[in-house]
Design a protein around this motif. Structure first.
Motif, PDB file in Angstrom:
ATOM      1  N   TRP A 354       0.829  -1.198   0.000  1.00  0.00           N
ATOM      2  CA  TRP A 354       0.000   0.000   0.000  1.00  0.00           C
ATOM      3  C   TRP A 354       0.869   1.256   0.000  1.00  0.00           C
ATOM      4  O   TRP A 354       0.610   2.200  -0.742  1.00  0.00           O
ATOM      5  CB  TRP A 354      -0.932  -0.018   1.204  1.00  0.00           C
ATOM      6  CG  TRP A 354      -1.721   1.245   1.407  1.00  0.00           C
ATOM      7  CD1 TRP A 354      -1.650   2.098   2.468  1.00  0.00           C
ATOM      8  CD2 TRP A 354      -2.696   1.791   0.526  1.00  0.00           C
ATOM      9  NE1 TRP A 354      -2.514   3.151   2.306  1.00  0.00           N
ATOM     10  CE2 TRP A 354      -3.178   2.983   1.115  1.00  0.00           C
ATOM     11  CE3 TRP A 354      -3.223   1.399  -0.712  1.00  0.00           C
ATOM     12  CZ2 TRP A 354      -4.147   3.785   0.514  1.00  0.00           C
ATOM     13  CZ3 TRP A 354      -4.186   2.196  -1.317  1.00  0.00           C
ATOM     14  CH2 TRP A 354      -4.635   3.366  -0.699  1.00  0.00           C
ATOM     15  N   ARG A 355       1.910   1.247   0.834  1.00  0.00           N
ATOM     16  CA  ARG A 355       2.803   2.405   0.883  1.00  0.00           C
ATOM     17  C   ARG A 355       3.529   2.591  -0.458  1.00  0.00           C
ATOM     18  O   ARG A 355       3.673   3.713  -0.949  1.00  0.00           O
ATOM     19  CB  ARG A 355       3.818   2.230   2.007  1.00  0.00           C
ATOM     20  CG  ARG A 355       4.770   3.417   2.162  1.00  0.00           C
ATOM     21  CD  ARG A 355       5.665   3.286   3.391  1.00  0.00           C
ATOM     22  NE  ARG A 355       6.495   2.101   3.339  1.00  0.00           N
ATOM     23  CZ  ARG A 355       6.309   1.018   4.089  1.00  0.00           C
ATOM     24  NH1 ARG A 355       5.295   0.966   4.934  1.00  0.00           N
ATOM     25  NH2 ARG A 355       7.118  -0.016   3.990  1.00  0.00           N
ATOM     26  N   GLY A 356       3.955   1.489  -1.060  1.00  0.00           N
ATOM     27  CA  GLY A 356       4.634   1.577  -2.353  1.00  0.00           C
ATOM     28  C   GLY A 356       3.731   2.117  -3.438  1.00  0.00           C
ATOM     29  O   GLY A 356       4.157   2.946  -4.264  1.00  0.00           O
ATOM     30  N   LEU A 357       2.464   1.687  -3.443  1.00  0.00           N
ATOM     31  CA  LEU A 357       1.513   2.187  -4.430  1.00  0.00           C
ATOM     32  C   LEU A 357       1.314   3.688  -4.280  1.00  0.00           C
ATOM     33  O   LEU A 357       1.311   4.440  -5.261  1.00  0.00           O
ATOM     34  CB  LEU A 357       0.179   1.454  -4.277  1.00  0.00           C
ATOM     35  CG  LEU A 357      -0.981   1.964  -5.138  1.00  0.00           C
ATOM     36  CD1 LEU A 357      -0.618   1.954  -6.616  1.00  0.00           C
ATOM     37  CD2 LEU A 357      -2.233   1.121  -4.884  1.00  0.00           C
ATOM     38  N   TRP A 418      -1.849  -7.681  -5.404  1.00  0.00           N
ATOM     39  CA  TRP A 418      -1.212  -6.378  -5.258  1.00  0.00           C
ATOM     40  C   TRP A 418      -0.474  -5.983  -6.543  1.00  0.00           C
ATOM     41  O   TRP A 418      -0.470  -4.811  -6.935  1.00  0.00           O
ATOM     42  CB  TRP A 418      -0.240  -6.401  -4.079  1.00  0.00           C
ATOM     43  CG  TRP A 418      -0.888  -6.141  -2.760  1.00  0.00           C
ATOM     44  CD1 TRP A 418      -1.075  -7.011  -1.724  1.00  0.00           C
ATOM     45  CD2 TRP A 418      -1.447  -4.889  -2.333  1.00  0.00           C
ATOM     46  NE1 TRP A 418      -1.718  -6.404  -0.680  1.00  0.00           N
ATOM     47  CE2 TRP A 418      -1.960  -5.090  -1.029  1.00  0.00           C
ATOM     48  CE3 TRP A 418      -1.581  -3.639  -2.913  1.00  0.00           C
ATOM     49  CZ2 TRP A 418      -2.570  -4.075  -0.308  1.00  0.00           C
ATOM     50  CZ3 TRP A 418      -2.189  -2.619  -2.190  1.00  0.00           C
ATOM     51  CH2 TRP A 418      -2.677  -2.838  -0.901  1.00  0.00           C
ATOM     52  N   PHE A 419       0.148  -6.950  -7.167  1.00  0.00           N
ATOM     53  CA  PHE A 419       0.869  -6.726  -8.416  1.00  0.00           C
ATOM     54  C   PHE A 419      -0.068  -6.138  -9.474  1.00  0.00           C
ATOM     55  O   PHE A 419       0.221  -5.102 -10.087  1.00  0.00           O
ATOM     56  CB  PHE A 419       1.451  -8.069  -8.882  1.00  0.00           C
ATOM     57  CG  PHE A 419       2.411  -8.010 -10.036  1.00  0.00           C
ATOM     58  CD1 PHE A 419       3.775  -8.092  -9.825  1.00  0.00           C
ATOM     59  CD2 PHE A 419       1.954  -7.919 -11.344  1.00  0.00           C
ATOM     60  CE1 PHE A 419       4.677  -8.064 -10.888  1.00  0.00           C
ATOM     61  CE2 PHE A 419       2.840  -7.891 -12.412  1.00  0.00           C
ATOM     62  CZ  PHE A 419       4.210  -7.963 -12.183  1.00  0.00           C
ATOM     63  N   LYS A 420      -1.194  -6.796  -9.681  1.00  0.00           N
ATOM     64  CA  LYS A 420      -2.133  -6.350 -10.713  1.00  0.00           C
ATOM     65  C   LYS A 420      -2.863  -5.073 -10.289  1.00  0.00           C
ATOM     66  O   LYS A 420      -3.155  -4.213 -11.135  1.00  0.00           O
ATOM     67  CB  LYS A 420      -3.145  -7.451 -11.027  1.00  0.00           C
ATOM     68  CG  LYS A 420      -2.540  -8.800 -11.431  1.00  0.00           C
ATOM     69  CD  LYS A 420      -1.444  -8.689 -12.448  1.00  0.00           C
ATOM     70  CE  LYS A 420      -1.919  -8.270 -13.816  1.00  0.00           C
ATOM     71  NZ  LYS A 420      -0.809  -8.255 -14.805  1.00  0.00           N
ATOM     72  N   LEU A 421      -3.159  -4.943  -8.996  1.00  0.00           N
ATOM     73  CA  LEU A 421      -3.820  -3.730  -8.524  1.00  0.00           C
ATOM     74  C   LEU A 421      -2.925  -2.511  -8.739  1.00  0.00           C
ATOM     75  O   LEU A 421      -3.392  -1.448  -9.183  1.00  0.00           O
ATOM     76  CB  LEU A 421      -4.167  -3.865  -7.042  1.00  0.00           C
ATOM     77  CG  LEU A 421      -4.791  -2.615  -6.400  1.00  0.00           C
ATOM     78  CD1 LEU A 421      -6.156  -2.326  -7.019  1.00  0.00           C
ATOM     79  CD2 LEU A 421      -4.895  -2.786  -4.889  1.00  0.00           C
ATOM     80  N   THR A 422      -1.647  -2.666  -8.446  1.00  0.00           N
ATOM     81  CA  THR A 422      -0.704  -1.561  -8.634  1.00  0.00           C
ATOM     82  C   THR A 422      -0.632  -1.167 -10.107  1.00  0.00           C
ATOM     83  O   THR A 422      -0.665   0.020 -10.456  1.00  0.00           O
ATOM     84  CB  THR A 422       0.683  -1.950  -8.115  1.00  0.00           C
ATOM     85  OG1 THR A 422       0.595  -2.297  -6.726  1.00  0.00           O
ATOM     86  CG2 THR A 422       1.677  -0.802  -8.284  1.00  0.00           C
ATOM     87  N   GLU A 423      -0.520  -2.163 -10.987  1.00  0.00           N
ATOM     88  CA  GLU A 423      -0.518  -1.874 -12.421  1.00  0.00           C
ATOM     89  C   GLU A 423      -1.776  -1.119 -12.826  1.00  0.00           C
ATOM     90  O   GLU A 423      -1.715  -0.104 -13.540  1.00  0.00           O
ATOM     91  CB  GLU A 423      -0.430  -3.175 -13.222  1.00  0.00           C
ATOM     92  CG  GLU A 423       0.937  -3.793 -13.297  1.00  0.00           C
ATOM     93  CD  GLU A 423       0.943  -5.021 -14.195  1.00  0.00           C
ATOM     94  OE1 GLU A 423       2.003  -5.298 -14.778  1.00  0.00           O
ATOM     95  OE2 GLU A 423      -0.098  -5.702 -14.300  1.00  0.00           O
ATOM     96  N   PHE A 424      -2.917  -1.625 -12.386  1.00  0.00           N
ATOM     97  CA  PHE A 424      -4.197  -1.047 -12.808  1.00  0.00           C
ATOM     98  C   PHE A 424      -4.347   0.388 -12.318  1.00  0.00           C
ATOM     99  O   PHE A 424      -4.725   1.287 -13.087  1.00  0.00           O
ATOM    100  CB  PHE A 424      -5.352  -1.897 -12.277  1.00  0.00           C
ATOM    101  CG  PHE A 424      -6.707  -1.361 -12.633  1.00  0.00           C
ATOM    102  CD1 PHE A 424      -7.225  -1.537 -13.905  1.00  0.00           C
ATOM    103  CD2 PHE A 424      -7.451  -0.650 -11.703  1.00  0.00           C
ATOM    104  CE1 PHE A 424      -8.475  -1.031 -14.245  1.00  0.00           C
ATOM    105  CE2 PHE A 424      -8.700  -0.133 -12.027  1.00  0.00           C
ATOM    106  CZ  PHE A 424      -9.207  -0.323 -13.305  1.00  0.00           C
ATOM    107  N   VAL A 425      -4.041   0.609 -11.058  1.00  0.00           N
ATOM    108  CA  VAL A 425      -4.231   1.946 -10.487  1.00  0.00           C
ATOM    109  C   VAL A 425      -3.288   2.953 -11.133  1.00  0.00           C
ATOM    110  O   VAL A 425      -3.700   4.066 -11.496  1.00  0.00           O
ATOM    111  CB  VAL A 425      -4.028   1.905  -8.959  1.00  0.00           C
ATOM    112  CG1 VAL A 425      -4.005   3.317  -8.386  1.00  0.00           C
ATOM    113  CG2 VAL A 425      -5.136   1.089  -8.306  1.00  0.00           C
TER     114      VAL A 425
END
Length: 507
Positions: A354-357, A418-425
């Protein structure tokens, strides 16, 4: 001799999803000197199709080569395919020498020679001069054991000769561009393209990277001659996109400035893409207008992570404030930024992701490339990861785009989420979408739309593969048990006290 160069089809997502294919630079770099030595050289590029093993062997047998050379930029993940094709070659063409080169065989020569009797020799490290000497010896029947830079069998046992000298003059060997039909190779959405190297190696100490060990020191081409070659490729072969294979071509500001000036003077319409470090972009704030004028459209910035503790762990040598400033400077000069971000470190938690995103969003990159941490025996990071559990035993998946290690606090499915969520966001936030749809620069708008289209094709493939094709281990071996002992001691750059960055910058 009739020498056949073979580029096998790579199993990685990046090779199979796009409609574009780039030339196999490593094989072409070896092929040019062999042609100049008087050999008859041909390339089979199995990426097109992709070709089956049977089709590659049939085409090879019909040409009747006297030696076969394999190499692949995919390294570890490409080795199982090369092993399969090489074994089929040995069955179809008994007695024809088979030579193998690249990063993976450079370090795994013991295992390969022990397990694959059809491999005659392995070229370790840079291949141009070593391949010339090896082919000359095979042509005359001379003892190959006297050739520096190879591994072979002596009395049935794997043996390596002394390391080959570092190639100091990169312009002494030419790329065999005549081995390919340029019309078949494209990038950036169907634009005719090539892969090139301005420099080799890297003076930095990142412990997950094998560039320093394989290339031993940072060197660069003559900037003016290099610019002239790119201009010739454009004028004679219609090349539009130039993809730099360098890890860090901008190390020497003086040499890089000379190259930019020389390419601008050639007055050719080229699109340049490649990788560099954020601190080099910040250093070059006063000449970034020359980057744009020369044709640069995108830089991949090796940020790896946004957590300072992780950056220290992998000895990245960067800082988040520098990364953010580099992205700002690139945007101000009309150059796209692609930020790499690596996940899968052992102690990561939901809070870390979450912090990285949030930090990535504050960077505001134009594009993002997500990767999984993947340890290799020849890097110092391997020792840090040696006790971690392997969850992916298929070596074809060790391509940075598949989870291969277990994390202590998270199951594999949550890491993927988290991998795909980060990409998507990051790629779908309103600011990013607005640039894709309405960026005033037509070329950059095309580039972002092409990359977005690739992402839409890769996404379902990755998720489908994770759910239905990957076979993950619940109680896998440790990394050390899976791969064997660390090999960072074979990284010559670590024991040879390479020049500091200040020395390289003065080159």
């Amino acid at each position: 001799m009739r020498i056949l160069l073979v580029n096998v089809p790579h199993p990685a997502i990046g090779s199979r999803i796009p409609d574009d294919h780039l030339p196999p630079l490593g094989l072409l770099a070896v092929g040019g000197p062999l042609i100049d030595d008087g050999h008859e050289v041909r390339l089979i590029d199995g990426e097109f199709g992709p070709m089956s093993t049977l089709a590659i062997v049939r085409e090879a047998v019909a040409w009747r080569p006297q030696a076969v050379l394999f190499g692949h930029s995919g390294s570890t993940s490409g080795h199982p395919v090369i092993a399969e094709v090489a074994a089929a070659f040995a069955a179809g063409m008994p007695g024809v020498p088979i030579v193998y080169g690249g990063v993976h065989p450079t370090y795994h020569w013991r295992e390969i020679l022990a397990a694959e009797p059809h491999v005659t020799a392995i070229v370790r490290g840079e291949g141009e001069e070593t391949a010339r000497r090896l082919m000359a010896a095979l042509a005359t029947g001379a003892d190959i054991g006297a050739i520096p830079g190879i591994a072979h069998r002596r009395d049935g046992l794997p043996r390596a000769t002394a390391a080959a000298p570092v190639i100091r003059d990169l312009d002494a060997y030419r790329v065999g561009w005549e081995l390919i039909d340029h019309a078949r190779y494209s990038y950036w959405g169907g634009l005719r393209a090539v892969v090139v190297q301005f420099s080799r190696g890297c003076p930095h100490l990142c412990n997950y990277c094998g560039q320093r060990g394989f290339w031993t020191r940072w060197r660069h081409r003559d900037p003016v001659l290099f610019a002239r070659e790119l201009a010739r490729l454009h004028r004679e072969h219609g090349v539009r996109v130039v993809n730099f294979a360098d890890e860090n071509p901008t190390v020497s500001k003086r040499a890089w400035r000379t190259f930019l000036d020389a390419l601008i003077a050639e007055r050719v319409d080229l699109i340049l893409v490649g990788s560099t470090r954020a601190d080099d972009i910040v250093r070059d704030a006063d000449i970034l207008h020359l980057y744009k004028q020369a044709g640069w459209q995108r830089f991949l910035l090796g940020m790896e992570n946004t957590d300072e503790a992780t950056l220290q762990l992998i000895r990245k040598g960067g800082a988040t404030r520098t990364d953010r400033e580099a992205i700002r400077l690139l945007r101000a000069h009309g150059i796209l930024s692609m930020a790499t971000w690596v996940v899968g470190f052992e102690e990561e938690t939901d809070a870390d992701h979450w912090r990285g995103l949030r930090q990535l969003l504050s960077y505001d990159p134009d594009q993002i490339q997500m990767l999984y941490v993947t340890p290799h025996r020849w890097t110092p990071y391997f020792r840090l990861a040696a006790g971690r559990r392997v969850i992916q035993a298929d070596r074809r998946r060790w391509d940075y785009k598949h989870q291969v290690l277990a994390t202590r606090h998270m199951p594999a499915w949550r890491v993927l989420l988290w991998f795909k969520l980060t990409e998507f966001v990051v790629q779908s936030r309103p600011r990013a979408l607005f640039r894709v749809l309405f960026h005033p620069d037509r070329g950059l708008r095309h580039a972002m739309r092409w990359y977005t289209a690739m992402g839409r094709r890769v996404w379902p493939h990755e998720i489908w593969t994770f759910l239905f094709r990957d076979r993950r281990l619940s109680e896998g071996p440790t990394v050390a048990e899976f791969w064997g002992a660390p090999q960072d001691g074979e990284e010559e750059a670590m024991s040879a006290h390479p020049a500091r960055r200040d020395d390289a910058a003065a080159a």
